[in-house]
Design a protein around this motif. Structure first.
Motif, short mmCIF file in Angstrom:
data_model
loop_
_atom_site.label_atom_id
_atom_site.label_comp_id
_atom_site.label_asym_id
_atom_site.label_seq_id
_atom_site.Cartn_x
_atom_site.Cartn_y
_atom_site.Cartn_z
N GLU A 108 0.87 -1.18 0.00
CA GLU A 108 0.00 0.00 0.00
C GLU A 108 0.90 1.22 0.00
OE1 GLU A 108 -3.64 -1.68 2.76
OE2 GLU A 108 -2.66 0.19 3.34
N SER B 167 -6.27 1.42 1.73
CA SER B 167 -6.68 0.02 1.92
C SER B 167 -7.61 -0.44 0.80
CB SER B 167 -7.39 -0.15 3.27
OG SER B 167 -6.54 0.28 4.29
N ASP B 168 -8.30 0.54 0.18
CA ASP B 168 -9.16 0.21 -0.97
C ASP B 168 -8.37 0.08 -2.27
OD1 ASP B 168 -11.50 0.09 0.33
OD2 ASP B 168 -12.22 2.09 -0.23
N ALA C 298 -8.89 10.19 6.03
CA ALA C 298 -9.50 9.25 5.09
C ALA C 298 -8.45 8.59 4.19
CB ALA C 298 -10.55 9.98 4.24
N GLY D 188 -5.88 6.58 4.96
CA GLY D 188 -5.64 5.15 5.28
C GLY D 188 -6.69 4.26 4.62
N PRO D 189 -7.99 4.50 4.88
CA PRO D 189 -9.02 3.67 4.25
C PRO D 189 -8.95 3.70 2.72
CG PRO D 189 -9.96 4.96 6.04
CD PRO D 189 -8.52 5.39 5.92
N SER D 190 -8.64 4.87 2.16
CA SER D 190 -8.54 4.97 0.70
C SER D 190 -7.40 4.08 0.18
CB SER D 190 -8.31 6.44 0.31
OG SER D 190 -7.99 6.54 -1.04
N ASN E 60 -7.56 10.60 12.15
CA ASN E 60 -8.78 10.15 11.47
C ASN E 60 -8.77 10.53 9.99
OD1 ASN E 60 -9.76 9.25 13.90
ND2 ASN E 60 -10.63 11.26 14.40
#
Ligand code: ADP
Ligand code: ASP
Ligand code: MG
Length: 417
Positions: free
Chosen positions: A35, A131-132, A125, A127-129, A123
Motif C-alpha cells: 500500500e 486500503s481500498d 480518510a 488510510g481507508p482509501s 482520522n
C-alpha cells in the motif's frame, strides 16, 4: 504486504518525463503488493519562483502588515500541481490513484504561517482509501492552520510531510527519494571524493541537517527520531530493479561510534553582528538576547570579546541572514538601553561544522580541525561546540576550501559505505 511512504523532491518531479519515471517506481511497489502513499514536492525551481513573486510585491508595498498567510497560499501551489500530475500519470499506468492536498487529509498545523509545525494527522480518510487499493498522492510542504488557512512547513518541508504521514499511517517504510543516492560525508557538489554512508545515526543527521546539509529538513529528522522511524534516503534517478541501497537514518549502533567524524556541513544562511564598546556589566548579554527575541530573531553562535581596562567589551553573535535587517533595526532602537557604541555587521560569512557521535569518546577533534584550517590560512571568527559537533564561522570566500580541507583532515573519503 507493507505500507510504504515514498517522497520525491523537486528534481525528481522536475518535468513530465521525471513524473512518468516516478510513476514507474511507484508502480513497482504497488505490484510488489504494498500500500503506497507518495509525497511530492513542487517541480524544481517552482517554489523559488513563487517566493520571488511574493518578495517583489512585498518590497514594493512594505507597510509592515504581515503577509505570511497569503505567502503560504501562494507558495503551496507548486505541490498542488505535481500531486495532480503524478495522480494522472499513475492512472495512465492503470493504477488507482488520487491526489490529496494538506487541508483534505487534513494535516493540521499551528498558526506559524511560512514555518508551521505539524500538530496532528488524525482520522484521515487516506488510510481507508489506501486500503481500498488507491495510491495516495500527497502534496508535501502544506497543511491547514488553526485559523483554517493553508500553512506551509518551511523550505524543504515535504520531507517533514512524508515522515509525519509515515508516522500517522504506521508505515513500515519511509523512503525519501532525491537527486543524490544517499547521505554523503559532505555535500557531494562541493567535495568530489565525498562518500555515501550506509547508515547514519538520527542524532548525527539532526546536527548535519540543522547545520546546513539541506538533504533532509531538520524537523523531519527530529520527528523520525522521536517516533523511532528509520528513514531511507535514496536516488530517484535509478531504474526499477536497480541496486539502490541509499542511506538508512536510524538509531545509533556501536559501529557508528568508531567513526569520530561522520560528516561536514556548511551553511551560508548566516550573518554576523558585532556590538562594539559594550558596558561590561552583568545582564548585558541578556538585554541583547531579549531585544532579539522580542524582534523574533533567533541568535545562534555568541562570543564575548575580552574585557578591556575601560570596562568595555565587544559582543559578536550570528543570526539568520534573512533576519539581519530586523535584528539591526531592533538593536538601534535599544542602543541606549543595552549600552553599546557601535554596530558592525557582515553577511559574507559561512558556518562550517564537523559532526560525529564518535566525538563523545575520542579526543583531538578540535585540534585536527583548527590545525587544518590554519594550514590553509583560514581565519576562524566564532566557534560553537556541542557534544557531537564543532562549528566555526569563517569568511564565505573560503567555504569550499574549508569543507574540502576538513573532509580530508578527517579522512572522510575513506569511510566505508
Ligand atoms: P530534494 O529536492 O529531493 O528535496 P534537496 O535539494 O532538498 O533535494 O536535497 C538534496 C541535495 O542536498 C543534494 O543535491 C546535495 O547537493 C545536498 N546535500 C548537502 N549535504 C549533503 C549530504 N551530506 N549528503 C547528500 N546530499 C547533500
Ligand atoms: N517545495 C518546497 C521547497 O522548495 C518544499 C520541498 O521541496 O520540500 O522548499
Ligand atoms: Mg529537500
Amino acid at each position: 504486504m507493507a505500507r510504504i511512504v515514498m517522497k520525491f523532491g523537486g528534481t525528481s518531479v522536475a518535468n513530465l518525463d521525471r513524473i512518468r519515471h516516478v510513476s514507474r517506481l511507484v508502480e513497482a511497489e504497488v505490484e510488489a503488493g504494498h500500500e503506497v502513499a507518495v509525497v511530492v514536492s513542487a517541480m524544481s525551481g517552482e517554489t523559488n519562483r513563487l517566493v520571488a513573486l511574493v518578495d517583489a510585491l512585498d518590497q514594493e508595498t512594505d507597510l509592515g502588515a504581515p503577509i505570511e498567510d497569503e505567502y503560504d497560499s501562494i507558495v503551496s501551489s507548486g505541490e498542488q500541481v505535481t500531486s495532480g500530475l503524478l495522480a494522472i500519470a499513475l492512472r495512465r499506468r492503470g493504477l488507482k490513484a488520487r491526489s490529496w492536498l494538506g487541508w483534505q487529509i487534513p494535516l493540521r498545523t499551528d498558526n506559524a504561517h511560512s514555518k508551521a509545525r505539524i500538530a496532528e494527522i488524525e482520522n484521515s480518510a487516506i488510510g481507508p482509501s489506501m486500503s481500498d487499493g488507491n495510491v495516495a498522492v500527497v502534496a508535501g510542504f502544506q497543511g491547514i492552520a488553526e485559523d483554517g488557512r493553508i500553512s506551509t512547513l518551511g523550505r524543504g518541508g515535504s520531507d517533514t510531510s512524508a515522515v509525519a504521514l509515515a508516522v500517522a499511517l504506521k508505515a513500515d517504510r519511509c523512503d525519501i527519494y532525491t537527486d543524490v543516492d544517499g547521505i554523503y560525508t559532505t555535500d557531494p557538489r562541493i567535495a568530489k571524493d565525498a562518500r555515501r554512508l550506509g547508515r547514519i545515526a538520527f542524532e548525527e543527521m539532526l546536527e548535519l541537517a540543522s547545520l546546513g546539509a539541506k538533504v533532509l529538513q531538520t524537523r523531519s529528522v527530529e520527528l523520525a527520531m522521536n517516533n523511532n522511524l528509520p528513514i531511507r534516503v535514496l536516488t530517484s534517478m535509478a531504474e526499477v530493479g536497480d541496486d539502490n541501497p541509499g542511506t538508512l537514518v536510524c538509531n545509533e549502533d556501536e559501529t557508528m561510534e568508531e567513526r569520530v567524524v561522520s560528516g561536514v556541513a556548511y551553511s551560508r544562511d548566516e550573518a554576523q553582528i558585532t556590538l562594539l564598546q559594550l558596558k561590561d556589566t552583568p545582564g548585558m548579554v541578556a538585554k541583547v538576547c531579549k531585544a532579539m527575541s522580542e524582534a523574533g530573531v533567533i541568535v545562534d553562535m555568541i562570543v564575548q570579546g575580552i574585557s578591556r581596562s575601560d570596562n568595555a567589551a565587544n559582543l559578536t553573535f550570528t543570526v539568520g541572514i534573512r533576519d539581519l535587517d530586523k535584528a539591526l533595526k531592533a538593536l538601534e532602537v535599544e542602543k541606549d538601553n543595552i549600552g553599546f557604541e557601535n554596530i558592525k555587521s557582515d553577511d559574507n560569512v559561512t558556518k562550517v561544522s564537523v559532526v560525529g557521535i564518535g566525538m563523545r569518546s575520542h579526543t583531538g577533534v578540535a585540534q585536527t580541525m583548527f590545525e587544518a584550517l590554519a594550514d590553509k590560512g583560514i581565519n576562524v571568527e566564532v566557534i560553537a561546540t556541542s557534544e557531537i559537533k564543532i562549528s566555526v564561522l569563517i569568511d564565505s570566500e573560503y567555504t569550499e576550501l574549508a569543507v574540502r580541507v576538513l573532509h580530508q583532515a578527517f579522512e572522510l573519503e575513506k569511510t566505508s559505505a
